[in-house]
Design a protein around this motif. Structure first.
Motif, PDB file in Angstrom:
ATOM      1  N   ASP A  10      -8.770   2.463   6.052  1.00 45.51           N
ATOM      2  CA  ASP A  10      -9.009   1.252   6.831  1.00 45.51           C
ATOM      3  C   ASP A  10     -10.478   0.847   6.866  1.00 45.51           C
ATOM      4  O   ASP A  10     -10.807  -0.252   7.304  1.00 45.51           O
ATOM      5  CB  ASP A  10      -8.458   1.401   8.250  1.00 45.51           C
ATOM      6  N   LYS A  11     -11.375   1.716   6.376  1.00 50.93           N
ATOM      7  CA  LYS A  11     -12.798   1.362   6.374  1.00 50.93           C
ATOM      8  C   LYS A  11     -13.564   2.259   5.414  1.00 50.93           C
ATOM      9  O   LYS A  11     -13.033   3.247   4.908  1.00 50.93           O
ATOM     10  CB  LYS A  11     -13.371   1.484   7.781  1.00 50.93           C
ATOM     11  N   GLY A  12     -14.780   1.915   5.146  1.00 48.18           N
ATOM     12  CA  GLY A  12     -15.702   2.755   4.392  1.00 48.18           C
ATOM     13  C   GLY A  12     -15.256   3.107   2.989  1.00 48.18           C
ATOM     14  O   GLY A  12     -14.698   2.293   2.256  1.00 48.18           O
ATOM     15  N   LEU A  13     -15.496   4.374   2.622  1.00 52.83           N
ATOM     16  CA  LEU A  13     -15.192   4.834   1.266  1.00 52.83           C
ATOM     17  C   LEU A  13     -13.708   4.753   0.926  1.00 52.83           C
ATOM     18  O   LEU A  13     -13.343   4.443  -0.207  1.00 52.83           O
ATOM     19  CB  LEU A  13     -15.680   6.269   1.079  1.00 52.83           C
ATOM     20  N   GLY A  14     -12.856   5.056   1.894  1.00 57.21           N
ATOM     21  CA  GLY A  14     -11.419   4.986   1.645  1.00 57.21           C
ATOM     22  C   GLY A  14     -10.983   3.582   1.278  1.00 57.21           C
ATOM     23  O   GLY A  14     -10.198   3.367   0.351  1.00 57.21           O
ATOM     24  N   HIS A  15     -11.503   2.589   2.009  1.00 57.74           N
ATOM     25  CA  HIS A  15     -11.147   1.190   1.735  1.00 57.74           C
ATOM     26  C   HIS A  15     -11.696   0.751   0.377  1.00 57.74           C
ATOM     27  O   HIS A  15     -10.994   0.100  -0.409  1.00 57.74           O
ATOM     28  CB  HIS A  15     -11.661   0.287   2.854  1.00 57.74           C
ATOM     29  N   ALA A  16     -12.933   1.123   0.085  1.00 56.06           N
ATOM     30  CA  ALA A  16     -13.539   0.758  -1.200  1.00 56.06           C
ATOM     31  C   ALA A  16     -12.772   1.400  -2.359  1.00 56.06           C
ATOM     32  O   ALA A  16     -12.533   0.760  -3.390  1.00 56.06           O
ATOM     33  CB  ALA A  16     -15.006   1.179  -1.229  1.00 56.06           C
ATOM     34  N   THR A  17     -12.359   2.644  -2.185  1.00 56.54           N
ATOM     35  CA  THR A  17     -11.590   3.333  -3.220  1.00 56.54           C
ATOM     36  C   THR A  17     -10.250   2.649  -3.440  1.00 56.54           C
ATOM     37  O   THR A  17      -9.819   2.461  -4.584  1.00 56.54           O
ATOM     38  CB  THR A  17     -11.389   4.810  -2.834  1.00 56.54           C
ATOM     39  N   ALA A  18      -9.591   2.270  -2.349  1.00 59.49           N
ATOM     40  CA  ALA A  18      -8.305   1.570  -2.463  1.00 59.49           C
ATOM     41  C   ALA A  18      -8.451   0.280  -3.251  1.00 59.49           C
ATOM     42  O   ALA A  18      -7.637  -0.016  -4.133  1.00 59.49           O
ATOM     43  CB  ALA A  18      -7.733   1.286  -1.076  1.00 59.49           C
ATOM     44  N   ARG A  19      -9.485  -0.483  -2.965  1.00 59.01           N
ATOM     45  CA  ARG A  19      -9.704  -1.747  -3.670  1.00 59.01           C
ATOM     46  C   ARG A  19      -9.911  -1.515  -5.166  1.00 59.01           C
ATOM     47  O   ARG A  19      -9.370  -2.229  -6.003  1.00 59.01           O
ATOM     48  CB  ARG A  19     -10.893  -2.492  -3.065  1.00 59.01           C
ATOM     49  N   ARG A  20     -10.688  -0.497  -5.518  1.00 56.13           N
ATOM     50  CA  ARG A  20     -10.961  -0.221  -6.937  1.00 56.13           C
ATOM     51  C   ARG A  20      -9.712   0.255  -7.665  1.00 56.13           C
ATOM     52  O   ARG A  20      -9.455  -0.141  -8.807  1.00 56.13           O
ATOM     53  CB  ARG A  20     -12.078   0.803  -7.067  1.00 56.13           C
ATOM     54  N   LEU A  21      -8.932   1.110  -7.011  1.00 50.56           N
ATOM     55  CA  LEU A  21      -7.714   1.598  -7.655  1.00 50.56           C
ATOM     56  C   LEU A  21      -6.685   0.476  -7.831  1.00 50.56           C
ATOM     57  O   LEU A  21      -6.011   0.407  -8.869  1.00 50.56           O
ATOM     58  CB  LEU A  21      -7.117   2.755  -6.858  1.00 50.56           C
ATOM     59  N   LEU A  22      -6.563  -0.391  -6.828  1.00 53.96           N
ATOM     60  CA  LEU A  22      -5.659  -1.536  -6.957  1.00 53.96           C
ATOM     61  C   LEU A  22      -6.087  -2.434  -8.111  1.00 53.96           C
ATOM     62  O   LEU A  22      -5.262  -2.894  -8.904  1.00 53.96           O
ATOM     63  CB  LEU A  22      -5.611  -2.338  -5.659  1.00 53.96           C
ATOM     64  N   ALA A  23      -7.376  -2.678  -8.202  1.00 52.50           N
ATOM     65  CA  ALA A  23      -7.894  -3.529  -9.282  1.00 52.50           C
ATOM     66  C   ALA A  23      -7.634  -2.902 -10.655  1.00 52.50           C
ATOM     67  O   ALA A  23      -7.474  -3.611 -11.645  1.00 52.50           O
ATOM     68  CB  ALA A  23      -9.387  -3.771  -9.085  1.00 52.50           C
ATOM     69  N   VAL A  28      -0.986   1.810  -4.609  1.00 48.42           N
ATOM     70  CA  VAL A  28      -1.781   2.446  -3.554  1.00 48.42           C
ATOM     71  C   VAL A  28      -1.064   2.360  -2.214  1.00 48.42           C
ATOM     72  O   VAL A  28      -0.569   1.300  -1.832  1.00 48.42           O
ATOM     73  CB  VAL A  28      -3.179   1.792  -3.453  1.00 48.42           C
ATOM     74  N   HIS A  29      -1.023   3.482  -1.516  1.00 48.69           N
ATOM     75  CA  HIS A  29      -0.505   3.559  -0.148  1.00 48.69           C
ATOM     76  C   HIS A  29      -1.693   3.893   0.745  1.00 48.69           C
ATOM     77  O   HIS A  29      -2.390   4.887   0.510  1.00 48.69           O
ATOM     78  CB  HIS A  29       0.572   4.638  -0.023  1.00 48.69           C
ATOM     79  N   LEU A  30      -1.949   3.040   1.725  1.00 47.85           N
ATOM     80  CA  LEU A  30      -3.081   3.234   2.621  1.00 47.85           C
ATOM     81  C   LEU A  30      -2.638   3.935   3.891  1.00 47.85           C
ATOM     82  O   LEU A  30      -1.627   3.581   4.481  1.00 47.85           O
ATOM     83  CB  LEU A  30      -3.693   1.881   3.011  1.00 47.85           C
ATOM     84  N   GLY A  31      -3.412   4.897   4.324  1.00 49.75           N
ATOM     85  CA  GLY A  31      -3.152   5.581   5.582  1.00 49.75           C
ATOM     86  C   GLY A  31      -4.323   5.367   6.524  1.00 49.75           C
ATOM     87  O   GLY A  31      -5.480   5.409   6.103  1.00 49.75           O
ATOM     88  N   ALA A  32      -4.014   5.131   7.789  1.00 53.27           N
ATOM     89  CA  ALA A  32      -5.061   4.919   8.790  1.00 53.27           C
ATOM     90  C   ALA A  32      -4.577   5.439  10.135  1.00 53.27           C
ATOM     91  O   ALA A  32      -3.396   5.341  10.450  1.00 53.27           O
ATOM     92  CB  ALA A  32      -5.399   3.431   8.893  1.00 53.27           C
ATOM     93  N   ARG A  33      -5.483   5.980  10.917  1.00 54.77           N
ATOM     94  CA  ARG A  33      -5.120   6.422  12.267  1.00 54.77           C
ATOM     95  C   ARG A  33      -4.862   5.232  13.180  1.00 54.77           C
ATOM     96  O   ARG A  33      -3.975   5.256  14.010  1.00 54.77           O
ATOM     97  CB  ARG A  33      -6.233   7.269  12.865  1.00 54.77           C
ATOM     98  N   ASP A  34      -5.675   4.201  13.025  1.00 56.42           N
ATOM     99  CA  ASP A  34      -5.566   3.014  13.862  1.00 56.42           C
ATOM    100  C   ASP A  34      -4.670   1.991  13.162  1.00 56.42           C
ATOM    101  O   ASP A  34      -5.018   1.459  12.107  1.00 56.42           O
ATOM    102  CB  ASP A  34      -6.958   2.428  14.106  1.00 56.42           C
TER     103      ASP A  34
END
Length: 66
Positions: A10-23, A28-34
Motif C-alpha cells: 500500500d506504500k513505499g517499496l512494496g507499492h513501487a515494486t507492484a507497479r514495476r511488476l505489473l508494467a 500481482v496480488h497486493l497485501g496491506a494491513r490497512d
C-alpha cells in the motif's frame, strides 16, 4: 506468466515494486494491513492496464483466513 504476492504494497517499496511488476506483465496480488490504504493502492496501480492487481487486507502474524 509470473504471479506475485507483495505484502506491504500500500506504500513505499512494496507499492513501487507492484507497479514495476505489473508494467512487466506479472499477475500481482497486493497485501496491506490497512484496508483503506490497500484499496487506494489497488485503484492507483489498476490504472496501468486492464489486468490490474487484486488485493486485500493481510496480517501474516494472524491466522490465515482460507
Amino acid at each position: 506468466m509470473t504471479t506475485t504476492l507483495i505484502t506491504g504494497a500500500d506504500k513505499g517499496l512494496g507499492h513501487a515494486t507492484a507497479r514495476r511488476l505489473l508494467a512487466a506483465g506479472h499477475t500481482v496480488h497486493l497485501g496491506a494491513r490497512d484496508v483503506e490504504q490497500g484499496a487506494e493502492a489497488i485503484a492507483l496501480t489498476a490504472l496501468l492496464g486492464p489486468d490490474g492487481p487484486t488485493g486485500g487486507s493481510i496480517d501474516l502474524a494472524g491466522p490465515i483466513p482460507w
